[in-house]
Design an enzyme around this catalytic site. Structure first.
Site, short mmCIF file in Angstrom:
data_model
loop_
_atom_site.label_atom_id
_atom_site.label_comp_id
_atom_site.label_asym_id
_atom_site.label_seq_id
_atom_site.Cartn_x
_atom_site.Cartn_y
_atom_site.Cartn_z
N GLU A 305 0.83 -1.21 0.00
CA GLU A 305 0.00 0.00 0.00
C GLU A 305 0.86 1.26 0.00
OE1 GLU A 305 -2.87 0.71 3.33
OE2 GLU A 305 -4.34 0.55 1.73
N HIS A 334 7.47 -26.84 0.23
CA HIS A 334 6.69 -27.93 -0.39
C HIS A 334 5.53 -27.38 -1.21
CE1 HIS A 334 8.92 -30.84 2.11
NE2 HIS A 334 8.95 -29.82 2.95
N LYS A 448 -14.12 2.01 -3.14
CA LYS A 448 -15.01 2.52 -2.09
C LYS A 448 -16.16 3.29 -2.70
CE LYS A 448 -12.08 3.15 2.03
NZ LYS A 448 -11.45 4.18 2.92
O1 LIG Z 1 -8.38 2.52 10.49
P1 LIG Z 1 -9.33 2.76 9.35
O2 LIG Z 1 -9.56 4.22 9.09
O3 LIG Z 1 -10.60 1.98 9.50
O4 LIG Z 1 -8.61 2.22 8.01
C1 LIG Z 1 -8.41 0.84 7.83
C2 LIG Z 1 -7.73 0.66 6.47
O5 LIG Z 1 -8.61 1.29 5.51
C3 LIG Z 1 -8.10 1.50 4.20
O6 LIG Z 1 -8.17 0.30 3.52
C4 LIG Z 1 -6.69 2.03 4.13
O7 LIG Z 1 -6.22 1.87 2.79
C5 LIG Z 1 -5.76 1.27 5.08
O8 LIG Z 1 -4.48 1.90 5.07
C6 LIG Z 1 -6.34 1.30 6.48
O9 LIG Z 1 -5.47 0.59 7.36
#
Ligand SMILES: O=P(O)(O)OC[C@H]1O[C@H](O)[C@H](O)[C@@H](O)[C@@H]1O
Length: 479
Positions: A305, A334, A448
């Site tokens: 990421e 394996h 998203k």
């Molecule tokens: O801690 P949060 O705001 O719920 O984010 C949880 C995750 O969400 C997204 O996928 C980001 O790309 C991650 O980097 C992050 O760790």
């Protein structure tokens, strides 16, 4: 400060060792990376080193200071754990990505492999720990077959509070708790770890009166293991979080070495950067210890990421990054080593070894000598796994698959803090060498937004229209 941090000799004896010989020309011939190539990078290296120092000084890398500025938070966490641990049998983390992978990795590394199956007494009086980091309905529902809701504390971890998975889990749990225990009693069964003032969860935690801990504003999810994101779950299962931070602080010192060849994070980043330049865009992390298995998962998010980016800092399309692959030694000898040995030379294999395992297991000498077996009996599993690791390193070296080895003297909180911090600094440094922003994740937004549009969320009409007008799938290609 850690109880052992001042003992210089103890630190040295617990110092991670990094062996880059199998990547350097001096040892492997034309497949290796030469010191001359590294010397040719000098200007870029110096620019990267300068940027790391400047960003840290300007608050652009607050995660670098976590080993030093959390003494009060550690006290709060340890006091909170002491105040609740007798009351609860189970501690359930609701989180995903950087809000889950660290807690999973650290618990697996330090605790008994079957910690949750032990009696509470054998767990040192601490609750069982589960991390629910997905929204598979079967998984979450089945958890309630093995836990007692009224003896469970739920830790909702989300920095943004806009992570659908975590927030939906929280809503499900909140309703279940209130139905079973009533509104007031249920408040004791939720502790939130989130931003100090931003995001959706902070106002909810404050309004509902939940106990909460703060994720520092300047620390991104995948760099947050040394904040309450990781420290609370670790402390809740008896892990020494002061030692975790002490190990990170010790690694911070090692990563200040201005001799590039003696700087573990710089060398890790530089060698992988040069490997990427040669098209080696797969980073295989292969610990030879079950305790370190989920360090691979945590590393995968951190490395992928952070470095998997479309644009460089000048907005040129570069599409860089290395695909992390998690493997486990000796198990994946394996399953995957055939590919590593004879397949494309497009990988960097990172072996993570352990000098001293917590136990020694003898192999009895029962059948005399079975010629086709690699061991004779009368040896130990410790020697067998170590020998197989060295043999696999050699086999991949000989096949021309570049590899390196990181060795932990033993797996404990101090060495774990070192390896977490090492990979974090190496990731930041690699981002500077690649000239990309290692600390954002724009690539996750499209998925998203499409999710929200498919749900018909207000404000996503344009995206919905785009989706509705996307090319229809051709049944011919649906089997
Ligand atoms: O801690 P949060 O705001 O719920 O984010 C949880 C995750 O969400 C997204 O996928 C980001 O790309 C991650 O980097 C992050 O760790």
């Amino acid at each position: 400060m850690s109880k052992r941090f001042e003992q210089k000799d103890w630190q040295e004896s617990m110092r991670l060792k990094l062996d880059f010989n199998n990547m350097m020309t001096s040892y492997v011939g034309e497949n290796g990376i030469s010191e001359a190539e590294i010397a040719d990078l000098q200007a870029q290296i110096e620019k990267a080193e300068k940027a790391m120092v400047e960003k840290r000084a300007n608050g652009g890398m607050d995660w670098r200071d976590l080993p030093y500025n959390q003494a009060d938070i550690v006290k709060d966490i340890n006091a909170y754990v002491e105040s609740v641990k007798d009351e609860f049998d189970t501690f359930v983390v609701l989180g995903i990505g950087g809000s889950a992978l660290g807690p999973i990795a650290v618990q697996q590394a330090i605790n008994h492999p079957y910690y949750n199956e032990l009696s509470k007494e054998k767990r040192g009086g601490y609750p069982k720990l589960y991390v629910m980091d997905n929204i598979d309905p079967e998984k979450l529902v089945s958890l309630f077959d093995i836990i007692e809701l009224d003896k469970t504390l739920f830790n909702v971890i989300t920095k943004s509070g806009s992570t659908s998975e975590t927030m939906s889990q929280f809503m499900i749990i909140k309703e279940m708790l209130e139905e079973k225990l009533g509104k007031e009693e249920s408040k004791k069964h939720v502790v939130c770890t989130t931003d100090a003032k931003n995001g959706n969860l902070r106002p909810i935690a404050d309004k509902e009166g939940y106990k909460s801990f703060i994720i520092p504003a300047g620390v991104g999810g995948r760099f947050s293991e040394l904040t309450p994101v990781g420290l609370l779950p670790a402390a809740m299962c008896g892990i020494d979080i002061e030692e975790l931070l002490a190990g990170a602080a010790y690694m911070d010192e090692l990563c200040k070495n201005d001799n590039t060849f003696k700087n573990p994070a710089s060398m890790y980043a530089i060698l992988n950067y040069l490997a990427m330049k040669r098209g080696k865009n797969i980073s295989v992390i292969m610990p030879y210890a079950d305790t370190l298995k989920y360090i691979g998962d945590w590393y995968a998010q951190l490395w992928a990421e952070s470095l998997g980016k479309k644009f460089d800092n000048d907005k040129n399309v570069v599409n860089v990054g290395q695909t992390p692959v998690r493997a486990l030694g000796a198990t994946d000898q394996h399953s995957q080593v055939q590919l590593y040995s004879e397949g494309p030379k497009d990988k960097v294999i990172v072996f993570v070894g352990v000098d001293k395992y917590k136990t020694t297991l003898d192999i009895p000498k029962i059948y005399g000598d079975i010629p086709s077996l690699g061991f004779l009996g009368g040896e130990t599993h410790n020697k067998l796994i170590k020998t197989e690791q060295m043999a696999t390193e050699y086999a991949l070296l000989k096949s021309g698959q570049t590899n390196m080895t990181i060795t932990l003297p033993e797996v404990n909180e101090f060495t774990l803090g070192q390896i977490l911090y090492l990979f974090e600094v190496a990731t930041g440094f690699a981002g500077e060498l690649l000239d990309i922003n290692a600390f954002d994740q724009p690539g996750v937004e499209e998925g998203k937004n499409a999710t929200y549009a498919m749900f018909g969320r207000p404000g996503y009409d344009e995206k919905k229209a785009e989706l509705d007008n996307r090319p229809a799938k051709n049944d011919k290609y649906i089997i």
